[in-house]
Scaffold this motif. Structure first.
Motif, PDB file in Angstrom:
ATOM      1  N   MET A  26       0.822  -1.195   0.000  1.00 57.65           N
ATOM      2  CA  MET A  26       0.000   0.000   0.000  1.00 57.65           C
ATOM      3  C   MET A  26       0.862   1.252   0.000  1.00 57.65           C
ATOM      4  N   LEU A  27       1.930   1.231   0.773  1.00 55.25           N
ATOM      5  CA  LEU A  27       2.773   2.419   0.847  1.00 55.25           C
ATOM      6  C   LEU A  27       3.486   2.668  -0.477  1.00 55.25           C
ATOM      7  N   ARG A  28       4.008   1.606  -1.060  1.00 55.77           N
ATOM      8  CA  ARG A  28       4.671   1.768  -2.363  1.00 55.77           C
ATOM      9  C   ARG A  28       3.688   2.293  -3.396  1.00 55.77           C
ATOM     10  N   ILE A  49      15.797  -1.408  -2.032  1.00 58.92           N
ATOM     11  CA  ILE A  49      16.397  -0.332  -1.234  1.00 58.92           C
ATOM     12  C   ILE A  49      17.643  -0.925  -0.589  1.00 58.92           C
ATOM     13  N   GLU A  50      18.752  -0.240  -0.719  1.00 62.07           N
ATOM     14  CA  GLU A  50      19.999  -0.725  -0.122  1.00 62.07           C
ATOM     15  C   GLU A  50      19.842  -0.859   1.387  1.00 62.07           C
ATOM     16  N   PRO A  51      20.408  -1.918   1.972  1.00 62.23           N
ATOM     17  CA  PRO A  51      20.259  -2.160   3.411  1.00 62.23           C
ATOM     18  C   PRO A  51      20.667  -0.975   4.283  1.00 62.23           C
ATOM     19  N   GLU A  52      21.813  -0.375   3.999  1.00 62.00           N
ATOM     20  CA  GLU A  52      22.283   0.750   4.811  1.00 62.00           C
ATOM     21  C   GLU A  52      21.340   1.943   4.717  1.00 62.00           C
ATOM     22  N   ILE A  53      20.785   2.155   3.541  1.00 53.91           N
ATOM     23  CA  ILE A  53      19.857   3.274   3.340  1.00 53.91           C
ATOM     24  C   ILE A  53      18.580   3.054   4.139  1.00 53.91           C
ATOM     25  N   LEU A  54      18.088   1.818   4.165  1.00 51.52           N
ATOM     26  CA  LEU A  54      16.874   1.527   4.922  1.00 51.52           C
ATOM     27  C   LEU A  54      17.107   1.700   6.419  1.00 51.52           C
ATOM     28  N   LEU A  55      18.204   1.164   6.928  1.00 52.86           N
ATOM     29  CA  LEU A  55      18.477   1.313   8.362  1.00 52.86           C
ATOM     30  C   LEU A  55      18.685   2.772   8.730  1.00 52.86           C
ATOM     31  N   ASP A  56      19.347   3.527   7.875  1.00 51.67           N
ATOM     32  CA  ASP A  56      19.533   4.951   8.130  1.00 51.67           C
ATOM     33  C   ASP A  56      18.185   5.677   8.169  1.00 51.67           C
ATOM     34  N   ALA A  57      17.280   5.307   7.277  1.00 48.18           N
ATOM     35  CA  ALA A  57      15.944   5.925   7.268  1.00 48.18           C
ATOM     36  C   ALA A  57      15.188   5.573   8.552  1.00 48.18           C
ATOM     37  N   MET A  58      15.360   4.362   9.041  1.00 47.35           N
ATOM     38  CA  MET A  58      14.728   3.970  10.303  1.00 47.35           C
ATOM     39  C   MET A  58      15.289   4.787  11.458  1.00 47.35           C
ATOM     40  N   LEU A  59      16.614   4.926  11.499  1.00 48.06           N
ATOM     41  CA  LEU A  59      17.256   5.725  12.551  1.00 48.06           C
ATOM     42  C   LEU A  59      16.799   7.186  12.503  1.00 48.06           C
ATOM     43  N   ARG A  60      16.675   7.736  11.310  1.00 46.61           N
ATOM     44  CA  ARG A  60      16.205   9.127  11.176  1.00 46.61           C
ATOM     45  C   ARG A  60      14.788   9.266  11.719  1.00 46.61           C
ATOM     46  N   SER A  61      13.937   8.278  11.457  1.00 49.93           N
ATOM     47  CA  SER A  61      12.563   8.320  11.971  1.00 49.93           C
ATOM     48  C   SER A  61      12.550   8.270  13.493  1.00 49.93           C
ATOM     49  N   ARG A  84      11.147  -4.952   3.106  1.00 51.67           N
ATOM     50  CA  ARG A  84      12.009  -4.306   2.105  1.00 51.67           C
ATOM     51  C   ARG A  84      11.827  -4.957   0.740  1.00 51.67           C
ATOM     52  N   ASP A  85      11.779  -6.279   0.695  1.00 54.00           N
ATOM     53  CA  ASP A  85      11.599  -6.971  -0.581  1.00 54.00           C
ATOM     54  C   ASP A  85      10.245  -6.644  -1.194  1.00 54.00           C
ATOM     55  N   GLY A  86       9.236  -6.505  -0.350  1.00 53.14           N
ATOM     56  CA  GLY A  86       7.908  -6.166  -0.850  1.00 53.14           C
ATOM     57  C   GLY A  86       7.813  -4.739  -1.355  1.00 53.14           C
ATOM     58  N   TYR A  87       8.545  -3.828  -0.737  1.00 54.90           N
ATOM     59  CA  TYR A  87       8.509  -2.430  -1.164  1.00 54.90           C
ATOM     60  C   TYR A  87       9.295  -2.236  -2.447  1.00 54.90           C
ATOM     61  N   GLY A  88      10.463  -2.811  -2.488  1.00 53.92           N
ATOM     62  CA  GLY A  88      11.325  -2.641  -3.660  1.00 53.92           C
ATOM     63  C   GLY A  88      12.778  -2.585  -3.250  1.00 53.92           C
TER      64      GLY A  88
END
Length: 153
Positions: free
Chosen positions: A1-3, A90-102, A84-88
């Motif tokens: 849904m988010l994608r 996204i590089e692992p480091e980028i996803l974890l960084d986005a989580m940390l920013r949130s 992550r696989d369902g969304y598309g």
């Protein structure tokens, strides 16, 4: 849904020149389920133009990584990989960084709310609860970052 939201609104005038339109708070607590499956987001009060990684980082955090509940980190990492696989791609480091920013965004915003004397005692108590939640989950992410990265590769 988010994608689908992000793809549908990319380049749309509502995105106001940004990447797409964000839900702004796509946690499980703002999701309607039917027969165990998410079917709709509710509470669009944080909707705004922005970077899809802000929504994705928050969603990945609130759906997959929790310091409460005694869910083994290996299982949480597996859920994060599935998301992550369902969304598309996204590089692992980028996803974890986005989580940390949130998580950091919640801590910073709620620290300001906690310290604002114009807020009621109840609102400041809520801020303290939110700070504790985001801080504990941020600590968990940092503690298991290597294992989460491995699961995402």
């Amino acid at each position: 849904m988010l994608r689908q939201l992000h793809e549908t609104t990319a380049g749309h005038p509502l995105a106001a020149g940004r990447d797409c339109v964000l839900h702004g708070d796509p946690g499980p607590f703002n999701t309607i389920f039917h027969q165990g499956q998410p079917v709709a987001f509710i509470d669009w009060s944080s909707c705004r133009p922005g970077d899809r990684l802000d929504d994705l980082g928050y969603l990945a955090w609130t759906w997959c990584l929790q310091s409460q509940g005694r869910v083994p980190i290996a299982e949480q990492a597996r859920h994060l990989r599935e998301l992550r696989d369902g969304y598309g791609d996204i590089e692992p480091e980028i996803l974890l960084d986005a989580m940390l920013r949130s998580q950091t965004r919640i801590v910073d915003m709620e620290t300001a709310n906690r310290d604002d004397p114009r807020h009621s005692v109840a609102r400041r108590r809520h801020a303290m609860t939110a700070i504790a939640w985001a801080s504990a989950d941020r600590t968990l992410l940092r503690q298991y970052e290597a294992q989460l990265l491995t699961a995402l590769r």
